[in-house]
Design an enzyme around this catalytic site. Structure first.
Site, short mmCIF file in Angstrom:
data_model
loop_
_atom_site.label_atom_id
_atom_site.label_comp_id
_atom_site.label_asym_id
_atom_site.label_seq_id
_atom_site.Cartn_x
_atom_site.Cartn_y
_atom_site.Cartn_z
N HIS A 266 0.90 -1.06 -0.06
CA HIS A 266 -0.06 0.04 -0.08
C HIS A 266 0.93 1.05 -0.03
O HIS A 266 1.63 1.20 -0.86
CB HIS A 266 -0.89 -0.03 1.17
CG HIS A 266 -2.07 1.05 1.34
ND1 HIS A 266 -2.30 1.52 0.19
CD2 HIS A 266 -2.91 1.05 2.25
CE1 HIS A 266 -3.34 2.32 0.59
NE2 HIS A 266 -3.95 2.01 1.90
N HIS A 307 -1.41 -2.37 -9.92
CA HIS A 307 -2.36 -1.87 -9.14
C HIS A 307 -3.80 -2.70 -8.81
O HIS A 307 -4.03 -3.16 -9.99
CB HIS A 307 -2.94 -0.37 -9.40
CG HIS A 307 -3.50 0.30 -8.40
ND1 HIS A 307 -4.98 0.31 -8.18
CD2 HIS A 307 -2.98 1.31 -7.47
CE1 HIS A 307 -5.16 0.95 -7.09
NE2 HIS A 307 -4.28 1.64 -6.63
N ASP A 364 3.02 5.64 -6.84
CA ASP A 364 4.12 5.58 -5.88
C ASP A 364 5.59 5.55 -6.56
O ASP A 364 6.51 5.63 -6.08
CB ASP A 364 4.02 4.21 -5.01
CG ASP A 364 3.04 4.49 -4.06
OD1 ASP A 364 2.71 5.48 -3.46
OD2 ASP A 364 2.33 3.47 -3.73
N1 CMC Z 1 5.99 -6.82 -10.54
C1 CMC Z 1 5.78 -8.00 -11.11
N2 CMC Z 1 4.75 -8.80 -11.12
C2 CMC Z 1 3.57 -8.24 -10.58
C3 CMC Z 1 3.73 -7.12 -10.17
C4 CMC Z 1 4.74 -6.50 -10.02
N3 CMC Z 1 4.85 -5.22 -9.33
N4 CMC Z 1 2.33 -6.65 -9.54
C5 CMC Z 1 1.59 -7.86 -9.90
N5 CMC Z 1 2.26 -8.73 -10.41
C6 CMC Z 1 1.94 -9.99 -11.37
C7 CMC Z 1 1.64 -11.02 -10.47
O1 CMC Z 1 2.57 -11.78 -10.05
C8 CMC Z 1 0.37 -11.91 -11.01
O2 CMC Z 1 1.10 -12.51 -12.04
P1 CMC Z 1 0.54 -14.03 -12.40
O3 CMC Z 1 -1.11 -13.87 -12.97
O4 CMC Z 1 1.31 -14.60 -13.40
O5 CMC Z 1 0.46 -14.62 -11.28
C9 CMC Z 1 -0.29 -10.68 -11.74
O6 CMC Z 1 0.62 -9.56 -11.99
C10 CMC Z 1 -1.66 -10.23 -10.79
O7 CMC Z 1 -1.01 -9.70 -9.66
P2 CMC Z 1 -2.05 -9.70 -8.45
O8 CMC Z 1 -0.89 -9.96 -7.16
O9 CMC Z 1 -3.00 -10.76 -8.44
O10 CMC Z 1 -2.34 -8.27 -8.38
P3 CMC Z 1 -3.18 -7.75 -6.99
O11 CMC Z 1 -3.98 -6.72 -7.51
O12 CMC Z 1 -3.21 -8.53 -5.90
O13 CMC Z 1 -1.85 -6.73 -6.46
C11 CMC Z 1 -0.40 -4.78 -6.08
C12 CMC Z 1 -1.68 -5.35 -6.70
C13 CMC Z 1 -0.37 -3.25 -6.26
C14 CMC Z 1 -0.24 -5.29 -4.53
C15 CMC Z 1 0.72 -5.47 -6.85
O14 CMC Z 1 0.60 -5.04 -8.22
C16 CMC Z 1 2.17 -5.22 -6.35
O15 CMC Z 1 2.40 -5.74 -5.27
N6 CMC Z 1 2.74 -3.99 -6.81
C17 CMC Z 1 4.05 -3.80 -6.29
C18 CMC Z 1 3.87 -2.85 -4.89
C19 CMC Z 1 3.44 -1.53 -5.33
O16 CMC Z 1 3.63 -0.66 -6.25
N7 CMC Z 1 2.19 -1.14 -4.51
C20 CMC Z 1 1.64 0.24 -4.58
C21 CMC Z 1 0.12 0.13 -5.02
S1 CMC Z 1 -0.45 1.90 -5.57
C22 CMC Z 1 -0.38 2.74 -4.16
C23 CMC Z 1 -1.60 2.17 -3.14
O17 CMC Z 1 -2.64 2.24 -3.58
O18 CMC Z 1 -1.32 2.25 -1.88
#
Ligand code: CMC
Length: 424
Positions: A266, A307, A364
């Site tokens: 987050h 995201h 971010d």
């Molecule tokens: N780098 C590499 N792969 C990724 C990333 C990433 N940053 N984010 C998602 N993926 C992949 C993930 O491994 C999955 O792949 P597969 O379908 O092959 O298993 C696919 O993309 C979908 O990911 P998810 O985990 O189901 O997505 P989510 O909606 O649960 O997670 C997230 C969203 C923001 C937690 C995630 O994208 C992440 O960890 N990003 C990095 C941390 C980050 O930048 N967070 C800030 C978010 S914006 C500010 C806020 O709202 O606080």
């Protein structure tokens, strides 16, 4: 009353359930599943991917189209034409202020910027090495010990006063977190300055020296606050609502939001972006990190990408990207870290893995880079996010308390041991 209904049949249960369908003013419809609990059935939605937890009139997001509206106004227009404080007013009150309302609001915020001197003692109790979010979380919660006069959450006037106090004091506390860490005297807010200018003064001035705040940086900082001001039912806002639903006081609720924001998935992501860029260190190593991010057996993720809601360019990131370019052009284009960031962004935007999964740079990614250029230390990034997000948290807390609400209490799918007897 809803005219449309969804019919639900479940194998093994004869009765069909009729679930009302509600329409928002825009966006997806929702099914009202509340009657199911009375029939001994719960819905299952870990991570709340498809659950609307409340009605709200504050913020609307269309993640597929990359749209973010506050009270109907597009974020791009607010970033261009409004200020952080005016956007605070909009979030709290539903409409933009006229000239008199704006002046009254800003005067009230100005009036509440100082914190009780006893708060200095709280800070002195923390080790110099304390993480700023640890201090912020504790000190904001502690504010409830000082303002017994505004803790009646059923009184709209008390809620308003608490809202103004918290918004006004957050920059003061944020700067104190910084000053404590570097062992410099705390600076008092300057009510003759604009909100964000006063914050930068508390951050970077000392009693011996008062550096001039660059208008480019003050504008960039104000826009960063504005772009973080609200984001509907995200993890920290939902935490604030959940804490508030028990009747907890506003300072405790905001402290719970700060705690939820701290995590790297987050608000902690902007700090994680800078740590990642430092770790990459050089453009020649980018490919290795991209490969790691794509490897399903490696837990490494490219911080600042992806995201939960936006499956398109985050509209805040677009604005942030523009400010990033302006700030870097004026202050830091030569920093090798920024070169790594620009190259990383380019590669990720062209890479099939990221395109397929709709993983765009998020807010971010850019905010971390701009904050570094402004001179804000990495460990303070999430504190800046918290300062910007405060009006959103309060607006949601107040919205919830302004109409009938129930304590939030999710259910579960129990998979543990069934009843058994204690041995002996
Ligand atoms: N780098 C590499 N792969 C990724 C990333 C990433 N940053 N984010 C998602 N993926 C992949 C993930 O491994 C999955 O792949 P597969 O379908 O092959 O298993 C696919 O993309 C979908 O990911 P998810 O985990 O189901 O997505 P989510 O909606 O649960 O997670 C997230 C969203 C923001 C937690 C995630 O994208 C992440 O960890 N990003 C990095 C941390 C980050 O930048 N967070 C800030 C978010 S914006 C500010 C806020 O709202 O606080």
């Amino acid at each position: 009353m809803s005219k449309r209904k969804a019919r639900l049949t479940i194998d093994g249960i004869e009765k069909a359930f009729e679930l009302p369908v509600y329409e928002g003013s825009t966006g997806p419809d929702v099914l009202d599943v509340r009657s199911l609990a009375g029939e001994g059935i719960f819905t299952y939605d870990p991570g709340f991917v498809s659950t609307a937890s409340c009605d709200s009139e504050i913020t609307y997001i269309d993640g597929d189209k990359g749209i973010l509206l506050h009270r109907g106004y597009p974020i791009e227009q607010l970033a261009e034409k409004s200020t952080f404080l005016e956007t605070c007013y909009l979030l709290l009150n539903g409409e933009l202020p006229n000239a008199i309302e704006k002046d009254t609001f800003e005067t009230s915020i100005r009036y509440h910027t100082m914190v009780d001197e006893q708060i200095h003692e709280f800070f002195r109790g923390f080790p110099r090495t304390a993480h700023p979010m640890a201090m912020l979380c504790g000190v904001v919660g502690a504010l409830s010990a000082f303002y017994h006069d505004t803790l009646n959450i059923d009184d709209p006037q008390h809620r308003l006063m608490a809202a103004h106090r918290i918004i006004a004091k957050m920059p003061t506390l944020a700067a104190m977190c910084y000053k404590h860490g570097i062992g410099q005297p705390y600076m008092y807010p300057r009510n003759d300055m604009a909100f964000t200018e006063s914050f930068l003064h508390m951050m970077f001035s000392t009693p011996c020296e008062e550096p001039r705040v660059s208008p480019t940086l003050a504008k960039a900082m104000d826009t960063i606050f504005l772009l973080h001001a609200d984001h509907e039912q995200n993890a920290s806002t939902s935490t604030v609502r959940l804490a508030g639903s028990s009747g907890a006081n506003p300072y405790a609720c905001i402290a719970s939001g700060i705690a939820a924001l701290w995590g790297p998935s987050h608000g902690g992501a902007n700090e994680a972006v800078l740590r990642m860029l430092n770790k990459i260190g050089d453009e020649s190593r980018i490919d290795d990190f991209i490969a790691r991010a794509k490897d399903p057996n490696d837990s490494f993720r490219l911080m600042g990408f992806g995201h939960r809601v936006y499956k398109n360019f985050d509209p805040r990131a677009k604005v942030m990207r523009q400010i990033c370019d302006e700030v870097l052009d004026e202050f830091g284009a030569d920093d090798p870290l920024f070169r790594v960031a620009r190259k990383l962004e380019k590669i990720a935007l062209e890479d099939e893995y990221f395109i397929e999964r709709k993983l765009y740079p998020n807010v971010d990614f850019y905010s971390g880079i701009i904050l570094k250029a402004i001179g804000i230390p990495t460990s303070l990034f999430t504190v800046i996010f918290a300062t910007g997000r405060t009006p959103g948290w309060i607006a949601h807390w107040n919205e919830m308390l302004s109409s009938p609400y129930r304590i939030g209490r999710p259910r579960q799918l129990y998979k543990g041991k069934t009843k058994r007897d204690y041995p002996g």
